[in-house]
Design an enzyme around this catalytic site. Structure first.
Site, short mmCIF file in Angstrom:
data_model
loop_
_atom_site.label_atom_id
_atom_site.label_comp_id
_atom_site.label_asym_id
_atom_site.label_seq_id
_atom_site.Cartn_x
_atom_site.Cartn_y
_atom_site.Cartn_z
N PRO A 89 -4.44 -54.24 26.85
CA PRO A 89 -4.66 -55.76 25.19
C PRO A 89 -3.55 -55.00 24.56
O PRO A 89 -3.23 -53.93 23.83
CB PRO A 89 -5.77 -53.97 24.78
CG PRO A 89 -5.29 -52.99 25.58
CD PRO A 89 -5.06 -53.29 26.86
N CYS A 90 -2.89 -55.97 24.39
CA CYS A 90 -1.62 -56.44 23.43
C CYS A 90 -1.90 -57.27 21.92
O CYS A 90 -0.48 -56.83 21.08
CB CYS A 90 -0.79 -57.15 24.57
SG CYS A 90 -0.06 -56.60 25.86
N GLN A 91 -2.87 -56.79 21.50
CA GLN A 91 -3.18 -57.36 19.89
C GLN A 91 -2.29 -56.48 19.51
O GLN A 91 -2.36 -56.43 18.04
CB GLN A 91 -4.67 -57.75 19.83
CG GLN A 91 -5.48 -58.68 20.72
CD GLN A 91 -5.41 -58.15 21.81
OE1 GLN A 91 -5.48 -57.33 22.43
NE2 GLN A 91 -6.81 -59.18 22.58
N GLY A 92 -1.95 -55.16 19.92
CA GLY A 92 -1.30 -54.23 18.24
C GLY A 92 0.09 -54.16 18.78
O GLY A 92 0.59 -53.24 17.61
N PHE A 93 0.82 -55.28 19.29
CA PHE A 93 1.94 -54.95 19.83
C PHE A 93 2.97 -55.16 18.99
O PHE A 93 2.98 -55.72 18.01
CB PHE A 93 2.59 -55.88 20.50
CG PHE A 93 4.03 -54.99 21.76
CD1 PHE A 93 5.17 -55.63 21.86
CD2 PHE A 93 3.50 -54.74 23.42
CE1 PHE A 93 5.95 -55.48 21.69
CE2 PHE A 93 4.60 -54.05 23.61
CZ PHE A 93 5.91 -54.64 23.00
#
Length: 361
Positions: free
Chosen positions: A96-100
């Site tokens: 889950p890269c949404q918070g990168f």
């Protein structure tokens, strides 16, 4: 980010046979095992998987009994304790890269990008010939493309300087569902990054009824997850008035939305039991109908309650898409094993593709 990528190539996977080499694969953020299943169908061997949600890890173990499953925090996963580095040819997964984090200094310990960094860590440790990372297409436009650029930078830092991106539509690969996914493929050997070319278009997509019409309309089959949310007579009457493409709730458009006949399913989601409405019946689609629309075979059983099964299915990678990705990789992985150049010839790429499309000789 430049759209043209000379390292990105598209392969006619209808000409690629299932590999007999059993290329070792590690699946990170594996969920129930959609990516694992697809690669296994292409002839790859699933050596290990990592999944933090216990019910999804149980499903993976149930369907891949010979694969090691780490159920827990990926930060505690030491791949070299369960696999031999030389055996791992591919690492796959969907962190889950949404918070990168891209604002200011990128701290590798920042919890917002910890999970993606763990994916990079495992790739760095195992040094596979290729990695495949899956995510929602929106990741490519997050913060005006800076997130995608940061992802490419992170892989370049560990030697994977050749990374390509393509958005694949599952319906073009034989899945009876419209579900677009951003796929990152990379290698550290200076080779092309192969993606599967479309095998279908809107004129011959697989329609929803082709894959679910033979399932019983009113009789659940719990043994294969053919169960759905039970409704009161009053609620069924309300559902009966919902037309294809419309939702029972104007403010929750993805829940209780009736599917169309004659075309692939809309992107399926779990929605806490409020899945899409069956195209012809006045009930929600069942967990097994969801699974078929994701291209899971009936032999793939999901552990847990109906709602937990639906959650697993809704979050899974479509196995047919994963199989196509695996098949695209096969000629290049085999060329690494044999030292030969993949036997391809170029042909004119479709207008929607940048880069070269390849066809097997």
């Amino acid at each position: 980010m430049a759209e043209y990528d000379p390292n990105r190539v598209f392969v006619d996977t209808t000409k690629v046979k299932k590999t007999l080499r059993g290329f070792g694969t590690v699946d990170l953020f594996a969920g129930a095992g959609g990516m694992s299943l697809g690669f296994q169908q292409a002839g790859f061997k699933i050596l290990s998987a990592v999944e933090v949600v216990d019910i999804a890890a149980e499903t993976h173990h149930l369907n891949f009994p010979n694969s090691h499953v780490h159920c827990g925090d990926i930060a505690e996963y030491d791949p070299l304790k369960v696999v031999k580095k030389k055996d791992v040819k591919v690492v796959v997964g969907g962190p889950p890269c949404q918070g990168f984090s891209v604002a200011g200094k990128r701290d590798p310990n920042d919890p917002r990008n910890k999970l993606f960094r763990e994916f990079v860590r495992v790739v760095d440790v195992l040094k596979p010939d290729y990695f495949v990372m899956e995510n929602v297409p929106g990741i490519l436009t997050m913060q005006n493309g800076k997130v995608a650029e940061a992802i490419l930078e992170a892989f370049a830092e560990i030697g994977y300087t050749s990374v390509s991106i393509a958005v694949l539509e599952t319906a073009t690969l034989g899945v009876a569902q419209l579900r677009s996914r951003a796929i990152f493929i990379g290698n550290a050997k200076g080779l092309p990054n192969p993606f599967p070319a479309p095998i279908l278009d809107k004129n011959n997509f697989v329609p929803i009824e082709k894959v679910i019409s033979d399932l019983p309309a009113d009789s659940p089959i719990p043994e294969i997850n053919h169960e759905w949310t039970r409704h009161s007579k009053k609620f069924i009457e309300r559902i009966s008035k919902v037309k294809p493409g419309e939702s029972l709730y104007p403010t929750f458009l993805d829940a209780y939305k009736r599917q169309y006949l004659g075309v692939p399913s809309m992107t399926i989601k779990e929605n806490h039991g409020g899945t899409h409405i069956h195209p012809t019946l006045n009930r929600c689609i069942s967990a097994r109908e969801m699974a078929r629309l994701q291209s899971f075979p009936d032999t793939f059983i999901f552990a847990g309650t109906m709602k937990k099964a639906m959650w697993q299915i809704g979050n899974a990678v479509a196995p047919l898409m994963a199989e196509a990705i695996g098949k695209a990789l096969i000629p290049f992985l085999e060329s690494i094993e044999t030292g030969d150049v993949p036997k391809f010839k170029e042909w004119i790429p479709p207008a929607q593709m940048n880069g070269t499309q390849l066809k097997l000789l």
